[in-house]
Design a protein around this motif. Sequence first.
Motif, short mmCIF file in Angstrom:
data_model
loop_
_atom_site.label_atom_id
_atom_site.label_comp_id
_atom_site.label_asym_id
_atom_site.label_seq_id
_atom_site.Cartn_x
_atom_site.Cartn_y
_atom_site.Cartn_z
N ARG A 57 0.84 -1.25 0.00
CA ARG A 57 0.09 -0.11 0.01
C ARG A 57 0.82 1.43 -0.06
NH1 ARG A 57 -5.50 -1.25 1.00
NH2 ARG A 57 -5.66 -3.50 1.60
N ASP A 60 3.47 2.55 -5.27
CA ASP A 60 3.07 1.73 -6.44
C ASP A 60 1.53 1.71 -6.41
OD1 ASP A 60 5.53 1.24 -7.37
OD2 ASP A 60 5.72 -0.63 -6.56
N TYR A 62 -0.60 3.67 -4.94
CA TYR A 62 -1.31 4.86 -5.21
C TYR A 62 -1.49 4.97 -6.57
CZ TYR A 62 -1.24 7.59 -0.90
OH TYR A 62 -1.50 7.94 0.36
N LEU A 63 -0.47 4.59 -7.69
CA LEU A 63 -0.53 4.71 -9.03
C LEU A 63 -1.52 3.64 -9.41
CD1 LEU A 63 3.23 5.38 -9.21
CD2 LEU A 63 1.56 6.77 -9.79
N ARG A 65 -4.07 2.24 -8.02
CA ARG A 65 -5.44 2.48 -7.77
C ARG A 65 -6.06 3.76 -8.30
NH1 ARG A 65 -3.69 3.62 -1.84
NH2 ARG A 65 -4.20 5.88 -1.14
N ASP A 66 -5.13 4.54 -9.03
CA ASP A 66 -5.86 5.93 -9.69
C ASP A 66 -6.28 5.37 -10.88
OD1 ASP A 66 -5.93 8.79 -9.27
OD2 ASP A 66 -4.74 8.70 -11.37
N HIS A 69 -10.05 6.22 -11.61
CA HIS A 69 -10.53 7.63 -10.98
C HIS A 69 -10.61 8.84 -11.92
CE1 HIS A 69 -9.16 6.28 -6.74
NE2 HIS A 69 -10.41 5.62 -6.95
N TYR B 62 -0.90 13.43 -7.52
CA TYR B 62 -1.42 12.02 -7.06
C TYR B 62 -1.89 11.76 -5.88
CZ TYR B 62 -0.42 9.17 -11.74
OH TYR B 62 -0.76 8.90 -12.88
N HIS B 69 -10.70 9.65 -2.26
CA HIS B 69 -11.27 8.64 -3.20
C HIS B 69 -11.35 7.23 -1.98
CE1 HIS B 69 -9.28 9.93 -7.06
NE2 HIS B 69 -10.33 10.45 -6.93
N THR B 168 -2.98 2.97 7.02
CA THR B 168 -1.96 3.37 6.25
C THR B 168 -1.87 4.97 6.93
OG1 THR B 168 -3.61 4.28 4.41
CG2 THR B 168 -2.83 1.84 4.15
N TRP B 212 2.35 1.54 5.48
CA TRP B 212 1.44 0.61 5.70
C TRP B 212 1.66 -0.57 6.51
CZ3 TRP B 212 4.62 0.59 1.56
CH2 TRP B 212 5.39 -0.42 1.28
#
Lengths: 214, 214
Positions: A57, A60, A62-63, A65-66, A69, B62, B69, B168, B212
Amino acid sequence: MGQLLRVQNFAVSRDGYGAGEGQSLERPFGHADPDALHGWAVETASWPGRTDGGGSRGLDDYLVRDFSHGIGAEIMGRNKFGPVRGPWPDHEWRGWWGDEPPFHTPVFVLTHHERPSFTLADTTFHFVGGEPAEVLEQARAAAGGLDVRLGGGASSIRAFLDAGLVDTLHVAVAPVEIGGGSRLWESPEELLDRYHCDVVPSSSGVVHHLFWRR
Amino acid sequence: MGQLLRVQNFAVSRDGYGAGEGQSLERPFGHADPDALHGWAVETASWPGRTDGGGSRGLDDYLVRDFSHGIGAEIMGRNKFGPVRGPWPDHEWRGWWGDEPPFHTPVFVLTHHERPSFTLADTTFHFVGGEPAEVLEQARAAAGGLDVRLGGGASSIRAFLDAGLVDTLHVAVAPVEIGGGSRLWESPEELLDRYHCDVVPSSSGVVHHLFWRR
């Protein structure tokens, strides 16, 4: 800025290839090892196929899960859609993704060969020819005011870059050499005259390149 | 993993302070310079207050655009909510954020002093006492199955960290020293026995720390 055209989570080798030579049903990325290119994404908690509740988490994630969106449509090249080349022999091939594709929006597949649209779950595939600007106009109209994702492969991204249509571009450069195939660039520096770029190394070994227009 | 408790975009100085001494109506962050802590976020395209269509779209963006979200509720300390201390003299103070707070979910304000809930636009503020685990239970029930954001300040985050409740944690360490005030930590290394951490320097000068659970 209105509706952006965004490339997200596109992986290339250190020598700039998004796929190897000899794409086929058995080897969607040709002679390239898919894990070497995409392992960084598969290891995250937000990878769509994950069901075990685990995964990283950090950066990587963040990228990954975007991905969806703010996205209302995707444009993809025909070679991302499947291994069939030339005129469609029939309409049996419906993409690599099974009955529930991970897009959940209209998808515009670039091809010079006509084919009727079809729907799988909440993803509808359209088959479109024409110049990149014309295809983008169709995708924007279908995106309900949201952004459009440009899904690849490398030659499709090149076509939209060369037409000046890409607003943001996230490319993960993986620590592997492929040597031949479908190439995005010789070096990310090719884009620096037109884009800002954050170069962000990840603990997974890939180096994220995040471009946005100057 | 179910509903996570997430800290997002919390900024501290290099010496670990989220705010300085002497918080007041005029200086919500006390003697600390808010721009030095939060300038990295304000410069992004996704900063909520931005209306000019500009701003950066790299790494910092980002992180900023991930703020809402998957979030269904926020928990915040009373000092994040406002400068009033002790029993509420009246109910005039309704937060720093004007008529349209940027939360768009239920918000649970930690306080030992009772006060009725109230609603501004699509944000409802509740005032709750009790242990962190009890407050988290209330926030999860209100979050409609989504995650809960822990908004700060530093002492509230400490309380939930010490209770083992944070899943997190994103902390942006800004290149400034504050010297005193509300402190999150002496060093991020304090958390490494319990958390993985990606340390990600940004071109804006802050260093993002993405934790995390192990």
